[in-house]
Scaffold this active site. Sequence first.
Site, PDB file in Angstrom:
ATOM      1  N   CYS A  56       0.829  -1.167  -0.070  1.00 55.12           N
ATOM      2  CA  CYS A  56       0.231   0.020  -0.142  1.00 55.12           C
ATOM      3  C   CYS A  56       0.900   1.379  -0.002  1.00 55.12           C
ATOM      4  O   CYS A  56       0.466   2.143  -0.600  1.00 55.12           O
ATOM      5  CB  CYS A  56      -0.906   0.067   1.361  1.00 55.12           C
ATOM      6  SG  CYS A  56      -1.292  -1.488   2.074  1.00 55.12           S
ATOM      7  N   ASP A  88      -3.312  -3.118   7.874  1.00 56.68           N
ATOM      8  CA  ASP A  88      -4.148  -4.274   8.396  1.00 56.68           C
ATOM      9  C   ASP A  88      -4.067  -5.812   7.864  1.00 56.68           C
ATOM     10  O   ASP A  88      -4.160  -6.639   8.612  1.00 56.68           O
ATOM     11  CB  ASP A  88      -5.724  -3.650   8.150  1.00 56.68           C
ATOM     12  CG  ASP A  88      -6.283  -2.749   8.959  1.00 56.68           C
ATOM     13  OD1 ASP A  88      -5.304  -2.061   9.532  1.00 56.68           O
ATOM     14  OD2 ASP A  88      -7.274  -2.047   8.836  1.00 56.68           O
ATOM     15  N   CYS A 129      -2.884   3.336   2.957  1.00 53.72           N
ATOM     16  CA  CYS A 129      -3.618   2.325   3.584  1.00 53.72           C
ATOM     17  C   CYS A 129      -4.745   2.584   4.568  1.00 53.72           C
ATOM     18  O   CYS A 129      -4.725   3.978   4.910  1.00 53.72           O
ATOM     19  CB  CYS A 129      -2.640   1.127   4.046  1.00 53.72           C
ATOM     20  SG  CYS A 129      -1.799   1.496   5.455  1.00 53.72           S
ATOM     21  N   ASP A 130      -5.443   1.752   5.091  1.00 54.33           N
ATOM     22  CA  ASP A 130      -6.779   1.923   5.785  1.00 54.33           C
ATOM     23  C   ASP A 130      -6.539   3.190   6.738  1.00 54.33           C
ATOM     24  O   ASP A 130      -7.345   4.053   6.799  1.00 54.33           O
ATOM     25  CB  ASP A 130      -7.089   0.790   6.598  1.00 54.33           C
ATOM     26  CG  ASP A 130      -7.542  -0.444   5.625  1.00 54.33           C
ATOM     27  OD1 ASP A 130      -6.945  -0.294   4.496  1.00 54.33           O
ATOM     28  OD2 ASP A 130      -8.181  -1.300   6.268  1.00 54.33           O
ATOM     29  N   LYS A 131      -5.520   3.240   7.628  1.00 52.51           N
ATOM     30  CA  LYS A 131      -5.431   4.342   8.739  1.00 52.51           C
ATOM     31  C   LYS A 131      -4.638   5.276   8.522  1.00 52.51           C
ATOM     32  O   LYS A 131      -4.938   6.461   8.916  1.00 52.51           O
ATOM     33  CB  LYS A 131      -4.975   3.447  10.030  1.00 52.51           C
ATOM     34  CG  LYS A 131      -5.732   2.339  10.534  1.00 52.51           C
ATOM     35  CD  LYS A 131      -7.296   2.601  10.609  1.00 52.51           C
ATOM     36  CE  LYS A 131      -7.988   1.105  10.888  1.00 52.51           C
ATOM     37  NZ  LYS A 131      -7.690   0.393   9.906  1.00 52.51           N
ATOM     38  N   CYS A 201      -5.210  -2.733  -1.146  1.00 53.82           N
ATOM     39  CA  CYS A 201      -6.143  -3.674  -1.463  1.00 53.82           C
ATOM     40  C   CYS A 201      -7.126  -3.099  -2.445  1.00 53.82           C
ATOM     41  O   CYS A 201      -7.761  -2.281  -2.321  1.00 53.82           O
ATOM     42  CB  CYS A 201      -6.804  -4.153   0.044  1.00 53.82           C
ATOM     43  SG  CYS A 201      -5.777  -4.827   0.883  1.00 53.82           S
ATOM     44  N   GLU A 451     -10.154  -5.198  13.909  1.00 54.31           N
ATOM     45  CA  GLU A 451     -10.691  -5.737  12.563  1.00 54.31           C
ATOM     46  C   GLU A 451     -10.785  -7.065  12.294  1.00 54.31           C
ATOM     47  O   GLU A 451      -9.544  -7.618  12.555  1.00 54.31           O
ATOM     48  CB  GLU A 451      -9.930  -4.834  11.647  1.00 54.31           C
ATOM     49  CG  GLU A 451     -10.579  -4.847  10.061  1.00 54.31           C
ATOM     50  CD  GLU A 451      -9.907  -4.237   8.972  1.00 54.31           C
ATOM     51  OE1 GLU A 451     -10.207  -2.863   9.405  1.00 54.31           O
ATOM     52  OE2 GLU A 451      -9.344  -4.772   8.148  1.00 54.31           O
ATOM     53  N   SER A 477     -13.317  -5.573   8.353  1.00 51.15           N
ATOM     54  CA  SER A 477     -12.193  -5.271   7.133  1.00 51.15           C
ATOM     55  C   SER A 477     -13.624  -4.661   6.041  1.00 51.15           C
ATOM     56  O   SER A 477     -14.611  -4.889   6.100  1.00 51.15           O
ATOM     57  CB  SER A 477     -11.623  -6.317   6.462  1.00 51.15           C
ATOM     58  OG  SER A 477     -11.531  -6.009   5.363  1.00 51.15           O
TER      59      SER A 477
HETATM   60  C1  LIG Z   1      -6.844  -6.057   4.553  1.00 49.81           C
HETATM   61  C2  LIG Z   1      -8.215  -5.037   3.975  1.00 49.81           C
HETATM   62  C3  LIG Z   1      -8.845  -5.596   2.869  1.00 49.81           C
HETATM   63  O1  LIG Z   1      -7.574  -4.034   3.327  1.00 49.81           O
HETATM   64  C4  LIG Z   1      -8.802  -4.401   5.243  1.00 49.81           C
HETATM   65  O2  LIG Z   1      -7.905  -3.997   5.996  1.00 49.81           O
HETATM   66  C5  LIG Z   1      -9.820  -3.506   4.806  1.00 49.81           C
HETATM   67  O3  LIG Z   1     -10.330  -2.938   5.915  1.00 49.81           O
HETATM   68  O4  LIG Z   1     -10.310  -3.033   3.823  1.00 49.81           O
HETATM   69 MG   LIG Z   2      -8.893  -2.233   7.574  1.00 48.75          MG
END
Ligand SMILES: CC(C)(O)[C@@H](O)C(=O)O
Ligand SMILES: [Mg+2]
Length: 574
Positions: A56, A88, A129-131, A201, A451, A477
């Site tokens: 990411c 994550d 990425c997510d955070k 992702c 998560e 997730s």
């Molecule tokens: C690993 C993932 C799919 O990225 C997840 O952390 C999400 O929240 O989407």
């Molecule tokens: Mg996540």
Amino acid sequence: MDGQVFDKTKLPSRHVTEGPSRAPHRSYLYAMGLTKAQIHQPLVGVASCWNEAAPCNISLMRQAQAVKKGVAAAHGTPREFCTITVTDGIAMGHEGMKSSLASREVIADSVELTMRGHCYDALVGLAGCDKSLPGMMMAMVRLNVPSIFIYGGSILPGSFRGQPITIQDVFEAVGKHSVNAMSDEDLDEIEQAACPSAGACGAQFTANTMATVSEAIGLALPYSAGAPAPYEIRDRFCMTAGEMIMELIARNIRPRDIVTRKALENAATVVAASGGSTNASLHLPALAHEAGIEFDLFDVAEIFRRTPYVADLKPGGRYVAKDLFEVGGVPLLMKTLLDHGFLHGDCLTVTGRTIAENMEKVRWNADQDVVLPANKPLTKTGGVVGLRGNLAPDGAIVKVAGMKTQQFSGPARCFDSEEECFEAVSSKTFREGEVLVIRYEGPKGGPGMREMLSTTAALYGQGMGDKVALITDGRFSGATRGFCIGHVGPEAAVGGPIGLVRDGDVISIDAVAGTIEVALTDEELDIRRRDWKPRDNGFGSGALWKYGQGVGPARYGAVTHPGGQFERRAYADV
Ligand SMILES: CC(C)(O)[C@@H](O)C(=O)O
Ligand SMILES: [Mg+2]
């Protein structure tokens, strides 16, 4: 921007670069090769979440260089710095996930401190990425210096035996493998095929959901969220962001001019319309909190309820982020929502223009079925639904996009950690029709509000996704599918009803009515509450202890400076 002269007496960097008393400060800047002219130009923080933890963020260093070129071309002086991330996908399914949500706060705090400490005049923040996406945007709103957000971009889809796949397929393959429906060889093949490039992702999981938000809320340039990480066109968005930030300084356009209540409503709208991640219902209240705006889970849920679900994206639908970009990107989604009255067009954005003005050149693309017209949606209400009831007086959230049924009722089977539930799922010591309850996983209880994709994907992979329901005070997730209810509040660790449930109590969830109930009277709940005792989560020191002490409820975004306080004194004005 050619020839723009900035009045340094009004900019924060004057504290570092101007006057005889700042000679020592300038010495340090000369030591890094800056010229006199560069020192006296505006200083632009280029904050990047680059590191080698996950794909990411791996392309962010390249993209940050393009931002710096843009800043320099517009007569600013870029200063690059990095912050941490917790990814994550790799933190999933073990204790490491407790660090994930806490990292959002550390990212916001670390960007804040670097900016304050060095008096940078503006911020271009890159996150992958997510955070890191919400953390970076939170820092922008908190600091309230001119800011532009840049997403690192999505990963490209993988391919397994001619079928496009994402990481979701690998998590679900673990479930198939656990019931002997997939061989060791196939698992090995799929894990090597799922992630063919840099990027976050690939479907409408959390990172892409928050990237969609970055455009809709006005902090990112139009189209910039959609281009996959390896595409060179990303560098052009970065260059433009670098040039544009200088214009924002000149025009004194700040994040809190952009992130208003209406902009937050626009953000919630694109989440629901794209069947996005339930995590957005945490991050939007957290962002609102930075601006001093009250906007909690119920406000988000209300927007979700009245928004049509139009983007046929995985995990509920068929397409991935790259597909959306190729048919017109986030602006295409926003175009149909705006045309049918679901977006506020008068919100300001980092282009210096409003959403409606940005949309003027966007043409509807009828030759595609990734985004449907908002008057002919997949479903009339959003892909994510808020719930409330005696089991969740402070609310809960469920993703219904792609789900066959929206009601579930059954006896509870309770677990006091994710590990206990994962064990029961792996060994199939649960029954069809049950409601699996995972508690003591909330923001304080975990700590860290884990998560739980490993558990939900394993259930789905076993073919049990719609045969059981799962509820938790933790979270899910963006790739989670099945009847999974998260963010149940108040959490067990503070005495919430989810901690009072016992095996066999009947739990009913109705995503159409928006309710979540346990068949217990108030009297019975009171009796059980008298016997309830708080638990020790095992963290007595360090970052997670600190997080558990300070964190507020999920309903208000699980922020670590709760209590209605926000940074009123923007540092740039001091
Ligand atoms: C690993 C993932 C799919 O990225 C997840 O952390 C999400 O929240 O989407
Ligand atoms: Mg996540």
